[in-house]
Enzyme design. Structure first.
Site, PDB file in Angstrom:
ATOM      1  N   SER A   1       0.836  -1.196   0.000  1.00 30.36           N
ATOM      2  CA  SER A   1       0.000   0.000   0.000  1.00 30.36           C
ATOM      3  C   SER A   1       0.871   1.245   0.000  1.00 30.36           C
ATOM      4  O   SER A   1       1.992   1.238   0.544  1.00 30.36           O
ATOM      5  CB  SER A   1      -0.853  -0.010   1.270  1.00 30.36           C
ATOM      6  OG  SER A   1      -1.401   1.259   1.513  1.00 30.36           O
TER       7      SER A   1
ATOM      8  N   TYR B   1      -1.487  -0.081  10.308  1.00 24.68           N
ATOM      9  CA  TYR B   1      -1.759  -0.735   9.020  1.00 24.68           C
ATOM     10  C   TYR B   1      -0.542  -0.621   8.092  1.00 24.68           C
ATOM     11  O   TYR B   1      -0.054  -1.616   7.546  1.00 24.68           O
ATOM     12  CB  TYR B   1      -2.991  -0.093   8.355  1.00 24.68           C
ATOM     13  CG  TYR B   1      -3.154  -0.488   6.918  1.00 24.68           C
ATOM     14  CD1 TYR B   1      -3.558  -1.771   6.583  1.00 24.68           C
ATOM     15  CD2 TYR B   1      -2.868   0.416   5.886  1.00 24.68           C
ATOM     16  CE1 TYR B   1      -3.685  -2.142   5.253  1.00 24.68           C
ATOM     17  CE2 TYR B   1      -2.993   0.046   4.562  1.00 24.68           C
ATOM     18  CZ  TYR B   1      -3.399  -1.236   4.244  1.00 24.68           C
ATOM     19  OH  TYR B   1      -3.509  -1.604   2.922  1.00 24.68           O
TER      20      TYR B   1
ATOM     21  N   LYS C   1       2.260  -3.598   6.530  1.00 27.14           N
ATOM     22  CA  LYS C   1       2.611  -3.798   5.116  1.00 27.14           C
ATOM     23  C   LYS C   1       4.124  -3.704   4.933  1.00 27.14           C
ATOM     24  O   LYS C   1       4.725  -4.501   4.210  1.00 27.14           O
ATOM     25  CB  LYS C   1       1.892  -2.774   4.242  1.00 27.14           C
ATOM     26  CG  LYS C   1       0.395  -2.951   4.189  1.00 27.14           C
ATOM     27  CD  LYS C   1       0.025  -4.254   3.502  1.00 27.14           C
ATOM     28  CE  LYS C   1      -1.448  -4.555   3.524  1.00 27.14           C
ATOM     29  NZ  LYS C   1      -1.758  -5.883   2.969  1.00 27.14           N
TER      30      LYS C   1
END
Ligand code: UDP
Length: 333
Positions: free
Chosen positions: A117, A141, A145
């Protein structure tokens, strides 16, 4: 026919990629716990319902279908949730991905396309973000990643496993044939929420208009999900040819503000989206637009559907048709 394992194949980007794989002559084998996806979107190959942390089940699936390549979408995606409940994100995105890598080792699968992302960049203060920018995620988050991207490099250095991390910007739109589309529950993304507001839902809250951008609202790079799916098929081919970079941005290279998106929606649908102005959302950079030159060159990829009118028209068609049918909301005629 060659089989590719698709974790999260019942999800938004996963289901579009399954369709693209099938069109390329590859059978997608979906592995999904159905927590965020919908069984009705698994239409191009078998579905195994299971938890990513069940390494033995994953390894058995890999062996059973003689899988050499995996596309790994499954995971949690909401940034706000990652702040409020980081254990959910570390559990699904880190522990789940490590379980998958172990299952690939046990099952002999070598190639992985990983859903990363633009969140790995944090708050980049540049007009176009290239892959060389510092990786400074600001949310749990984004950190999950980045951790897996790092693990992939370490595994590649020590084994036969090879991976490409695709760093998505804003995936949007729906399958032009209406066979799949966005069905998040709860929905947090701009375009589906704006379309729901047009269709009798609550007005869209615009998260701030005091940013340092021309109209004060945040600028993002919207990529049609069909183009994104195509990037995965090409990434698999690059892995097979042994010529794959570790990480690629997937974006159009063009930025639109929230207000510009709302204007295009009004032009496409013919009505203005009801809005109310809200506060900034924590962690939103003012501008996040890809420098997308590397993927164009490395994968010979061009975003063929990623104009905003095409994205919005396909999302609106899905909202009015497929999404309602899948949710069972279509009224009997
Ligand atoms: N946005 C908004 N209202 C919403 C949802 C999103 O104003 O209800 C804005 C958000 O601040 C961002 C853009 O729309 O600038 C895209 O947000 P989205 O959540 O779709 O994707 P993200 O950029 O977070 O990946």
């Amino acid at each position: 026919m060659k089989n590719v394992l698709v974790t999260g194949g019942a999800g938004y980007i996963g289901s579009h990629t399954c369709k693209a794989l099938a069109a390329a002559g590859v059978q997608p084998v979906s592995f999904d716990d159905l927590s965020g996806g919908d069984e009705a979107l698994v239409r191009w190959g078998p579905l195994v319902v299971g938890d990513l942390r069940d390494t033995a089940r994953l390894a058995a699936t890999i062996k059973q279908h003689a899988v050499d390549a995996v596309i790994h979408f499954a995971g949690r995606i909401a940034v706000g949730e990652s702040v409020a409940a980081p254990w959910l994100h570390y559990g699904a995105n880190v522990a789940g991905s490590l379980s998958l890598l172990e299952a690939m080792r046990q099952g002999g699968a070598r190639h992985l396309v990983f859903s990363s992302s633009a969140a790995v960049y944090g708050l980049p203060d540049v007009p176009w973000v290239s892959e060389e920018m510092p990786l400074q995620p600001i949310s749990p988050y984004g950190r999950t990643k980045l951790m897996i991207e790092q693990a992939l490099r370490d595994y590649a250095a020590a084994s036969e496993q090879r991976a490409i991390a695709l760093r998505y910007f804003n995936a949007a739109g729906a399958d032009p044939d209406g066979e799949t589309g966005e069905l998040h529950e709860p929905e947090t993304h701009l375009i589906p929420l704006a379309l729901a507001a047009l269709d009798g839902g609550k007005p869209l809250t615009v998260f701030g208009d005091d940013y340092d951008t021309p109209d004060g609202t945040c600028i993002r790079d919207y990529v049609h999900v069909t183009d994104l799916a195509d990037a995965h098929v090409r990434a698999l081919a690059a892995l097979e040819s042994g010529d794959a970079p570790a990480a690629l941005n997937v974006g159009s290279g063009r930025g639109y503000s929230v207000r510009e998106v709302l204007t295009v929606i009004e032009q496409v649908v013919g009505r203005a989206v009801p809005i109310c102005m809200g506060q900034r959302r924590a962690g939103d950079p003012a501008r996040l637009v890809a420098d997308a030159r590397r993927i164009r060159q490395a994968l010979d990829w061009t975003p063929a559907h990623s104009t905003l009118p095409e994205i919005v028209a396909s999302a609106w068609a899905w909202h009015r048709g497929g999404a309602k049918a899948t949710r069972g909301q279509v009224e009997a005629a």
